[in-house]
Design a protein around this motif. Structure first.
Motif, PDB file in Angstrom:
ATOM      1  N   GLY A 172       0.792  -1.230   0.000  1.00  0.00           N
ATOM      2  CA  GLY A 172       0.000   0.000   0.000  1.00  0.00           C
ATOM      3  C   GLY A 172       0.820   1.274   0.000  1.00  0.00           C
ATOM      4  O   GLY A 172       0.308   2.342   0.339  1.00  0.00           O
ATOM      5  N   LYS A 175       3.772   1.538  -4.900  1.00  0.00           N
ATOM      6  CA  LYS A 175       4.765   0.974  -5.831  1.00  0.00           C
ATOM      7  C   LYS A 175       4.266   1.031  -7.281  1.00  0.00           C
ATOM      8  O   LYS A 175       5.052   1.201  -8.198  1.00  0.00           O
ATOM      9  CB  LYS A 175       5.106  -0.473  -5.433  1.00  0.00           C
ATOM     10  N   THR A 176       2.955   0.909  -7.456  1.00  0.00           N
ATOM     11  CA  THR A 176       2.409   0.893  -8.823  1.00  0.00           C
ATOM     12  C   THR A 176       2.783   2.174  -9.564  1.00  0.00           C
ATOM     13  O   THR A 176       3.282   2.131 -10.685  1.00  0.00           O
ATOM     14  CB  THR A 176       0.866   0.742  -8.767  1.00  0.00           C
ATOM     15  N   ASP A 429      -5.845  -3.264  -4.591  1.00  0.00           N
ATOM     16  CA  ASP A 429      -5.962  -2.011  -3.848  1.00  0.00           C
ATOM     17  C   ASP A 429      -7.431  -1.699  -3.607  1.00  0.00           C
ATOM     18  O   ASP A 429      -8.089  -1.084  -4.426  1.00  0.00           O
ATOM     19  CB  ASP A 429      -5.285  -0.895  -4.660  1.00  0.00           C
TER      20      ASP A 429
HETATM   21  N1  ATP Z   1       1.863   9.783  -3.910  1.00  0.00           N
HETATM   22  C1  ATP Z   1       0.731   9.284  -3.469  1.00  0.00           C
HETATM   23  N2  ATP Z   1      -0.044  10.000  -2.637  1.00  0.00           N
HETATM   24  C2  ATP Z   1      -1.210   9.504  -2.173  1.00  0.00           C
HETATM   25  N3  ATP Z   1      -1.688   8.290  -2.491  1.00  0.00           N
HETATM   26  C3  ATP Z   1      -0.958   7.524  -3.319  1.00  0.00           C
HETATM   27  C4  ATP Z   1       0.283   7.987  -3.856  1.00  0.00           C
HETATM   28  N4  ATP Z   1       0.768   7.025  -4.642  1.00  0.00           N
HETATM   29  C5  ATP Z   1      -0.111   6.012  -4.614  1.00  0.00           C
HETATM   30  N5  ATP Z   1      -1.151   6.299  -3.823  1.00  0.00           N
HETATM   31  C6  ATP Z   1      -2.319   5.457  -3.519  1.00  0.00           C
HETATM   32  O1  ATP Z   1      -1.895   4.478  -2.570  1.00  0.00           O
HETATM   33  C7  ATP Z   1      -2.630   3.276  -2.728  1.00  0.00           C
HETATM   34  C8  ATP Z   1      -1.697   2.102  -2.720  1.00  0.00           C
HETATM   35  O2  ATP Z   1      -0.855   2.148  -3.840  1.00  0.00           O
HETATM   36  P1  ATP Z   1      -0.364   0.834  -4.584  1.00  0.00           P
HETATM   37  O3  ATP Z   1      -1.516  -0.036  -4.924  1.00  0.00           O
HETATM   38  O4  ATP Z   1       0.524   1.236  -5.672  1.00  0.00           O
HETATM   39  O5  ATP Z   1       0.468   0.126  -3.410  1.00  0.00           O
HETATM   40  P2  ATP Z   1       1.570  -0.995  -3.509  1.00  0.00           P
HETATM   41  O6  ATP Z   1       2.757  -0.485  -2.816  1.00  0.00           O
HETATM   42  O7  ATP Z   1       1.723  -1.455  -4.912  1.00  0.00           O
HETATM   43  O8  ATP Z   1       0.920  -2.134  -2.614  1.00  0.00           O
HETATM   44  P3  ATP Z   1       1.008  -3.731  -2.742  1.00  0.00           P
HETATM   45  O9  ATP Z   1       2.335  -4.145  -2.198  1.00  0.00           O
HETATM   46  O10 ATP Z   1      -0.106  -4.216  -1.901  1.00  0.00           O
HETATM   47  O11 ATP Z   1       0.866  -4.079  -4.178  1.00  0.00           O
HETATM   48  C9  ATP Z   1      -3.406   3.432  -4.018  1.00  0.00           C
HETATM   49  O12 ATP Z   1      -4.748   3.682  -3.698  1.00  0.00           O
HETATM   50  C10 ATP Z   1      -2.796   4.620  -4.695  1.00  0.00           C
HETATM   51  O13 ATP Z   1      -3.732   5.326  -5.466  1.00  0.00           O
END
Ligand code: ATP
Length: 514
Positions: A172, A175-176, A429
Motif C-alpha cells: 500500500g 509501488k504501482t 488495492d
Molecule cells: N503519492 C501518493 N499519494 C497519495 N496516495 C498515493 C500515492 N501514490 C499512490 N497512492 C495510492 O496508494 C494506494 C496504494 O498504492 P499501490 O496499490 O501502488 O500500493 P503498492 O505499494 O503497490 O501495494 P502492494 O504491495 O499491496 O501491491 C493506491 O490507492 C494509490 O492510489
C-alpha cells in the motif's frame, strides 16, 4: 536458466562522482580502498603544485628567469582554476550526497548500487530534473497525489535514469505509480513501433487493476495501453494491432508469444510486479519465456514487491545489469499502519464461532477474510450466507466475470465481507479495508504480509486478526516475528517457541461446514 550477463568491471572506469557516491553508499572494503586511493590523488597533486609554486616564488627574484615568468604563471593560473573548479565540484557533490543521505534517512530509504540518482523532493522535480511534461504532472495532481511516497521518491529517478532496479517497499505504499510513471515519461507518446513496455502481474485481477491505473495516469496522452485478456491472447492479431504498453499475467503472455508469434523484441521496459511471486516455481518457466522474448539489449527491467527474499534477489541479479537495490523501511516487513492480533480459536469449529462472535460484537466493513483453499472459501461462504451479512466470495473456480463482479461489488461497498483465497492477497488495492481476517493461518510470512496489506493502505490505518489452532502452533513464531518487526505486541511465550525451518504451511483442515 536466464541469459547470464557477465558482471561489468564496474569499478575500473568510475567517474569521480561515482566513486564518491560509492563511498557514501558503503561499498565493499576492497572497493572502498580502491576509491580511497584514487581519491587521495588530487590532494597529493595539490601539494606538489604548492611546492612547485614555492620554487617559482624563490626564483622570481632572479632576473635570469624573468623572461619565462609570464608564461609559467599563466599556466599556473589555468591549473589553479582547474583545481579550484574540481574542488568546488567535489564540494558540491559531497553536499548533494549529504542532502540525499539526509532525505533517504528521513523516509527510510536504503539503497545500494553505484551512483544512484538523488531522491525526489517533490513531484515538481519531475519537470525540472526529467522534463516529464505538464500533462503527466497534471494527471498526478488530478488524482490527488500531492507528495511522492518514499518508494516513489527513489524508484522514479532511478528508472528515469535508465537504471534497472529491484524495489521492496511496504504494501500500500504506492509501488504501482513508482513503476508506471517513469515508463510513461520515457515512452513519451504513442507510436506504431510495436510493444515498448510490458508489465507482468501474477493474477488477472491485479493485471486488470494495473491497466486501469496506467490509463488513469496516462489520461490525455495517446498511449495504447492493453490488458492481455484470454480472448486477446488466443485471437489477437498482434501484427496489425498498435500497442505501446501491455499488461499481462505470465501464462497469457507466454501463450501469445508461442502461439501468436507476439513480437516483444522492441520492449524497452519490463516490469515484474510482485516479483517474488513471479519467481516462484509455478511461474518461473513463463517468466523465462518472456524475458527471452524481450530481446532488446537496452531494455530496462525492474522488480517490485513488498517482500523480496534473498533467493529471489540472487536469481534476479542473473537477469539484471547494474541494478539499484531500493528497500523502504525494513525488508520483508508488514506495514506499520496495521494493528495486528493473533487469536487462539482452539479448533476449526472454534474459528467459525470466533468469527461469528466478532461480527456480532462489531462488524466494521469492508472486511476481507482469507482462507486456505477454494473449497474452504465455498464452505465458509455457505455458512455466512444466511447470517445477516452482505457477504460474497472470490476464488479461482469462478468465471472471469464472476471474479470481476466480486471485486467491483466489494469496491463499491455492496459487499461488506469478501471471502477470498490468496488469489487477491497480492497487489489488490481496495480503498479503506478496515479489517483483514486470516480465518486460515497463512502459508508463509510473505503470504501473511501481503494478505494483511490489503488493509492499512495509502497512509490509512487498518486491522488484521489471525486465527490459529493447535495445528498452526509450529508456524506461529514465524508470523509473530513479522508482527514484532512492525511494532505489534506479541506474548513472549510465542516468541520463545522453537524455530522452524522455513516451509509452507498448508495443513489438512477439518471441513468448515457444521
Ligand atoms: N503519492 C501518493 N499519494 C497519495 N496516495 C498515493 C500515492 N501514490 C499512490 N497512492 C495510492 O496508494 C494506494 C496504494 O498504492 P499501490 O496499490 O501502488 O500500493 P503498492 O505499494 O503497490 O501495494 P502492494 O504491495 O499491496 O501491491 C493506491 O490507492 C494509490 O492510489
Amino acid at each position: 536458466m536466464y541469459g547470464f550477463h557477465p558482471m561489468k568491471p564496474r569499478f575500473l572506469h568510475l567517474s569521480l562522482q561515482e566513486k564518491v557516491k560509492n563511498e557514501e553508499e558503503g561499498k565493499e572494503p576492497e572497493e572502498l580502498n580502491s576509491v580511497a586511493v584514487e581519491k587521495a590523488e588530487p590532494a597529493v597533486a595539490g601539494k606538489k603544485r604548492k611546492r612547485k609554486g614555492k620554487v617559482f616564488e624563490n626564483v622570481e627574484g632572479i632576473s635570469v628567469f624573468k623572461g619565462s615568468k609570464s608564461a609559467k604563471s599563466a599556466g599556473d593560473v589555468k591549473r589553479k582554476n582547474e583545481v579550484d573548479k574540481e574542488s568546488l565540484e567535489k564540494k558540491e557533490l559531497n553536499r548533494q550526497i549529504e542532502r540525499d543521505a539526509i532525505m533517504r534517512k528521513k523516509y527510510g530509504i536504503h539503497i545500494s548500487g553505484h551512483n544512484a540518482p538523488s531522491p525526489l523532493q517533490d513531484f515538481s522535480e519531475l519537470n525540472t530534473r526529467y522534463f516529464c511534461g505538464a500533462r503527466l504532472l497534471r494527471n498526478l495532481a488530478e488524482l490527488g497525489f500531492k507528495e511522492p511516497t518514499p518508494i516513489q521518491r527513489q524508484a522514479i529517478p532511478v528508472l528515469l535514469s535508465n537504471r534497472e532496479c529491484f524495489a521492496c517497499a511496504p504494501t500500500g505504499s504506492g509501488k504501482t505509480l513508482a513503476f508506471l510513471y517513469p515508463l510513461l515519461v520515457k515512452l513519451k507518446h504513442g507510436m506504431k513501433d510495436g510493444i515498448r513496455a510490458v508489465i507482468l502481474c501474477p493474477t488477472r485481477e491485479l493485471s486488470s487493476q494495473t491497466t486501469r491505473e496506467c490509463k488513469k495516469l496516462a489520461k490525455g496522452k495517446k498511449f495504447r495501453i492493453k490488458l492481455m485478456t484470454k480472448g486477446l491472447a488466443r485471437n489477437g492479431d498482434f501484427e496489425k494491432m498498435h500497442i505501446d504498453i501491455l499488461v499481462s499475467t505470465p501464462l497469457r503472455l507466454q501463450f501469445a508469444i508461442r502461439n501468436k508469434k507476439l513480437d516483444l523484441s522492441r520492449v524497452e521496459y519490463l516490469v515484474l510486479d510482485e516479483s517474488d511471486k513471479l519467481f516462484e516455481l509455478g511461474f518461473v518457466n513463463q517468466i523465462d519465456s518472456v524475458v527471452k522474448a524481450c530481446s532488446n539489449p537496452s531494455i530496462v527491467r525492474s522488480l517490485f514487491s513488498a517482500t523480496l527474499p534473498d533467493s529471489v534477489e540472487e536469481l534476479a541479479r542473473t537477469i539484471m545489469h547494474d541494478a539499484v537495490r531500493i528497500i523502504v523501511g525494513r525488508k520483508n516487513s508488514a506495514s506499520e499502519l496495521i494493528k495486528q492480533k493473533l487469536v487462539f480459536a482452539g479448533s476449526e469449529e472454534g474459528k467459525l464461532m470466533a468469527l461469528r462472535q466478532s461480527f456480532r460484537e462489531s462488524l466494521n466493513p469492508p472486511v476481507l477474510i482469507f482462507v486456505q483453499s477454494k473449497e474452504r472459501a465455498k464452505e465458509l461462504y455457505g455458512e455466512l450466507l444466511f447470517d445477516d451479512i452482505r457477504v460474497d466470495v472470490i476464488h479461482a473456480d469462478l468465471s472471469q466475470t464472476q471474479r470481476e463482479d466480486a471485486v467491483d461489488n466489494f469496491r463499491l461497498g455492496k459487499t461488506w465481507v469478501l471471502i477470498a483465497t490468496d488469489v487477491i492477497a497480492r497487489g489488490m488495492d481496495f480503498k479503506g479495508v478496515n479489517c483483514v481476517i486470516n480465518f486460515d493461518f497463512p502459508e508463509s510470512a510473505a503470504a501473511y504480509i501481503h494478505r494483511i496489506g490489503r488493509s492499512g493502505r495509502a497512509g490509512r490505518t487498518g486491522e488484521a486478526i489471525t486465527l490459529y489452532t493447535e495445528d498452526d502452533m509450529p508456524f506461529l513464531r514465524n508470523i509473530a516475528n513479522v508482527m514484532v518487526a512492525s511494532g505489534c505486541e506479541v506474548p513472549s511465550w510465542i516468541l520463545a517457541l522453537p524455530k522452524l525451518k522455513r516451509k509452507k504451511h498448508r495443513p489438512t483442515r477439518e471441513s468448515i461446514l457444521v
